[in-house]
Design a protein around this motif. Structure first.
Motif, PDB file in Angstrom:
ATOM      1  N   SER A 154       0.828  -1.212   0.000  1.00  0.00           N
ATOM      2  CA  SER A 154       0.000   0.000   0.000  1.00  0.00           C
ATOM      3  C   SER A 154       0.861   1.261   0.000  1.00  0.00           C
ATOM      4  O   SER A 154       0.528   2.245  -0.670  1.00  0.00           O
ATOM      5  CB  SER A 154      -0.904   0.024   1.237  1.00  0.00           C
ATOM      6  OG  SER A 154      -1.832  -1.012   1.175  1.00  0.00           O
ATOM      7  N   GLY A 158       0.984   1.639  -3.714  1.00  0.00           N
ATOM      8  CA  GLY A 158      -0.159   2.558  -3.757  1.00  0.00           C
ATOM      9  C   GLY A 158       0.224   4.009  -3.542  1.00  0.00           C
ATOM     10  O   GLY A 158      -0.296   4.896  -4.210  1.00  0.00           O
ATOM     11  N   GLY A 161       3.656   4.741  -5.913  1.00  0.00           N
ATOM     12  CA  GLY A 161       3.430   4.343  -7.298  1.00  0.00           C
ATOM     13  C   GLY A 161       4.625   3.620  -7.902  1.00  0.00           C
ATOM     14  O   GLY A 161       4.916   3.756  -9.092  1.00  0.00           O
TER      15      GLY A 161
ATOM     16  N   VAL B  63      -7.149  11.305  -7.607  1.00  0.00           N
ATOM     17  CA  VAL B  63      -6.787  10.341  -6.562  1.00  0.00           C
ATOM     18  C   VAL B  63      -7.313   8.967  -6.981  1.00  0.00           C
ATOM     19  O   VAL B  63      -8.422   8.849  -7.529  1.00  0.00           O
ATOM     20  CB  VAL B  63      -7.423  10.778  -5.223  1.00  0.00           C
ATOM     21  CG1 VAL B  63      -7.299   9.680  -4.179  1.00  0.00           C
ATOM     22  CG2 VAL B  63      -6.761  12.058  -4.727  1.00  0.00           C
ATOM     23  N   THR B  64      -6.527   7.941  -6.738  1.00  0.00           N
ATOM     24  CA  THR B  64      -6.941   6.585  -7.107  1.00  0.00           C
ATOM     25  C   THR B  64      -8.271   6.241  -6.425  1.00  0.00           C
ATOM     26  O   THR B  64      -8.435   6.464  -5.216  1.00  0.00           O
ATOM     27  CB  THR B  64      -5.868   5.564  -6.668  1.00  0.00           C
ATOM     28  OG1 THR B  64      -4.621   5.964  -7.233  1.00  0.00           O
ATOM     29  CG2 THR B  64      -6.219   4.159  -7.129  1.00  0.00           C
ATOM     30  N   ASN B  65      -9.170   5.692  -7.195  1.00  0.00           N
ATOM     31  CA  ASN B  65     -10.498   5.392  -6.655  1.00  0.00           C
ATOM     32  C   ASN B  65     -10.428   4.283  -5.595  1.00  0.00           C
ATOM     33  O   ASN B  65      -9.523   3.456  -5.611  1.00  0.00           O
ATOM     34  CB  ASN B  65     -11.424   4.948  -7.792  1.00  0.00           C
ATOM     35  CG  ASN B  65     -12.842   4.754  -7.303  1.00  0.00           C
ATOM     36  OD1 ASN B  65     -13.368   5.569  -6.564  1.00  0.00           O
ATOM     37  ND2 ASN B  65     -13.451   3.648  -7.692  1.00  0.00           N
ATOM     38  N   SER B  77     -18.077   4.483  -3.467  1.00  0.00           N
ATOM     39  CA  SER B  77     -16.794   4.723  -4.139  1.00  0.00           C
ATOM     40  C   SER B  77     -16.515   6.217  -4.222  1.00  0.00           C
ATOM     41  O   SER B  77     -17.434   7.036  -4.258  1.00  0.00           O
ATOM     42  CB  SER B  77     -16.815   4.145  -5.561  1.00  0.00           C
ATOM     43  OG  SER B  77     -17.040   2.761  -5.511  1.00  0.00           O
ATOM     44  N   PRO B 164      -1.909   5.853   0.747  1.00  0.00           N
ATOM     45  CA  PRO B 164      -1.658   6.796  -0.360  1.00  0.00           C
ATOM     46  C   PRO B 164      -2.122   8.224  -0.069  1.00  0.00           C
ATOM     47  O   PRO B 164      -1.673   9.156  -0.712  1.00  0.00           O
ATOM     48  CB  PRO B 164      -2.471   6.202  -1.528  1.00  0.00           C
ATOM     49  CG  PRO B 164      -2.667   4.781  -1.181  1.00  0.00           C
ATOM     50  CD  PRO B 164      -2.774   4.741   0.306  1.00  0.00           C
ATOM     51  N   LYS B 196      -9.247  15.428  -8.304  1.00  0.00           N
ATOM     52  CA  LYS B 196      -7.828  15.727  -8.100  1.00  0.00           C
ATOM     53  C   LYS B 196      -7.612  16.313  -6.707  1.00  0.00           C
ATOM     54  O   LYS B 196      -8.402  17.158  -6.265  1.00  0.00           O
ATOM     55  CB  LYS B 196      -7.335  16.728  -9.147  1.00  0.00           C
ATOM     56  CG  LYS B 196      -7.315  16.168 -10.549  1.00  0.00           C
ATOM     57  CD  LYS B 196      -6.937  17.266 -11.519  1.00  0.00           C
ATOM     58  CE  LYS B 196      -7.066  16.782 -12.953  1.00  0.00           C
ATOM     59  NZ  LYS B 196      -6.961  17.884 -13.912  1.00  0.00           N
TER      60      LYS B 196
END
Lengths: 234, 220
Positions: A154, A158, A161, B63-65, B77, B164, B196
């Motif tokens: 993660s 994550g 990257g 941002v990553t979902n 989500s 993240p 974003k």
């Protein structure tokens, strides 16, 4: 008669022209100032790319090591494992070289290095400590850390990257990468190569240190303007 | 004769300084400069705030979902809120200090936005999935604002979401009365309508300050 014309007519005409000239002159000066600032870049900053990941891991001394411990410090991150041969040897040498040059950076905040091991099964605290000593790591500056495999995925996959995956023979496939993170936990530069230019890394440490030193008063506005106009290093 | 004429001319040219052409030009220039400055200050808010109250992030990617669990075990989500400004906060309902203080500021921000608040979604993601069920989360958030949404998930899911976003959390023992406590990063992340990451608020930013920034983001 001629004098009357001069006093009654010409001054009005020339005053109107003058006002417009001054207006456009000042406007032009302001525009020229903006263009000069964004092209000559008297102040250079690094972009605020995105958040660096938060983490809770353990270091080479077996002690808890978290992202919060690094608040207020400028940190260069990289990733490896102690059994790695290629490309980790080269990336570890880069970290060692950066460590040896950190004292040349004029900074009012601590400058740190952090290496995450992606192989928690084999890289316990003792193994990381022995390996980092071999590389000449100063434990107060260069931290090594690892944690659970899922958490590492993660954080490294994550958050940063960075792709890595274990192969059947126990070795890892790992994309070499370095990240420079500021004291607010924001990634400010990334070097996705095995052997980045160390001069550029040191320059970037210097840019962040200078931004910290000028984070208050009138300078702060100048630095924010540099961000606004994308005054990034070429 | 010639000397007398020059003396007379010299007397003629000795005008008061306020009638001097150069003085008048300087005054005019100053006036225009001040006028331009005032005009700039007047129209500046149309283009954006003079200063954000949080740290601005210059990310080009959304941002990553992620998908977590909301009320009635419904999957929620991040992309579900793509047309809204999203304020993400990571905390827990047993949190004794930082979380309720932050939620109060978020509530104040929504109130300050008035009608534009409907373009903003506050989401609190728990860092204590053991105690914070979706129902407990929702009841807790309703104390602050009925529109706030609470999300939870498995510990693994939550680590995958929090890491993240720069969030650290760590469980430690508290008193007998409080039970265990969780240390966690207390920032608020602001995502624009495209998902974003735009701003990070450290703990201590007031609702009024947040609202001042949000009114620009909802307009984009």
């Amino acid at each position: 008669m001629a004098a009357t014309v001069t006093k009654a007519g010409t001054p009005y005409k020339s005053s109107g022209m003058l006002i417009w000239r001054l207006f456009f002159g000042l406007f032009g000066l302001m525009a020229a100032g903006v263009i000069w600032f964004s092209t000559a870049r008297p102040i250079t900053v690094l972009p605020r790319i995105t958040l660096a990941p938060g983490f809770y891991l353990s270091d080479q001394n077996g002690e808890r090591f978290t992202s919060e411990d690094l608040r207020g410090q400028i940190v260069l991150y990289n990733f490896t494992y102690t059994n790695c041969t290629d490309p980790c040897v080269a990336t570890s040498q880069v970290m060692a070289e950066v460590q040896s040059r950190l004292l040349t950076v004029d900074a009012s905040v601590p400058l740190k290095l952090v290496t995450f091991s992606i192989d928690p099964d084999r890289d316990d605290a003792a193994q990381m400590a022995a390996y980092s000593t071999e590389l000449g790591a100063d434990g107060s500056v260069w931290h090594w850390a690892t944690g659970g495999a899922k958490q590492l995925k993660s954080v490294i996959g994550g958050g940063f990257g960075v792709f890595y995956d274990v192969r059947e023979d126990g070795r890892f496939k790992l994309d070499p990468a370095f990240f420079l993170v500021d004291g607010s936990g924001v990634i400010r530069a990334e070097y996705r190569t095995e052997e980045p230019d160390i001069d550029i890394i040191m320059r970037d440490f210097g840019l962040l240190a200078a931004e910290v030193d000028h984070s208050e008063g009138i300078y702060r506005f100048a630095y924010e303007a540099a961000h606004l106009f994308s005054c990034y290093p070429r | 004769m010639s000397g007398a004429t020059e003396a007379a001319n010299s007397e003629d040219t000795k005008v008061p300084f306020w009638k001097n052409q150069i003085f008048r030009l300087a005054l005019l220039g100053l006036g225009i400069g001040v006028g331009l400055g005032a005009l700039f200050l007047a129209i500046r808010p149309l283009f954006g705030p003079t200063e954000w109250h949080g740290m601005e992030i210059q990310s080009n990617l959304p941002v990553t979902n992620f998908t977590l669990t909301g009320l009635d075990e419904q999957p929620v989500s991040l992309v579900d809120f793509r047309d809204k400004v999203v304020m993400l906060y990571f905390g827990y309902t047993f949190c004794p200090d930082v979380c309720p203080a932050t939620m109060v500021e978020l509530r104040d921000a929504m109130e300050a936005l008035g009608n534009r608040a409907e373009d903003v979604q506050v989401i609190m993601i728990t860092v204590d999935p053991e105690r914070d069920t979706p129902e407990i989360l929702q009841a807790y958030l309703a104390h602050f604002d009925e529109s706030f949404i609470g999300l939870t998930g498995t510990p693994e899911d939550l680590i995958a979401v929090t890491a993240p976003m720069g969030i650290f959390f760590e469980r430690h023992e508290g008193s007998e009365a409080s039970g265990y406590l969780i240390d966690h990063t207390a920032t608020v992340a602001v995502l624009d309508k495209e998902g974003k990451l735009r701003l990070i608020y450290p703990f201590g930013v007031t609702g009024e300050e947040m609202a001042a920034d949000l009114k620009y983001l909802v307009r984009e």
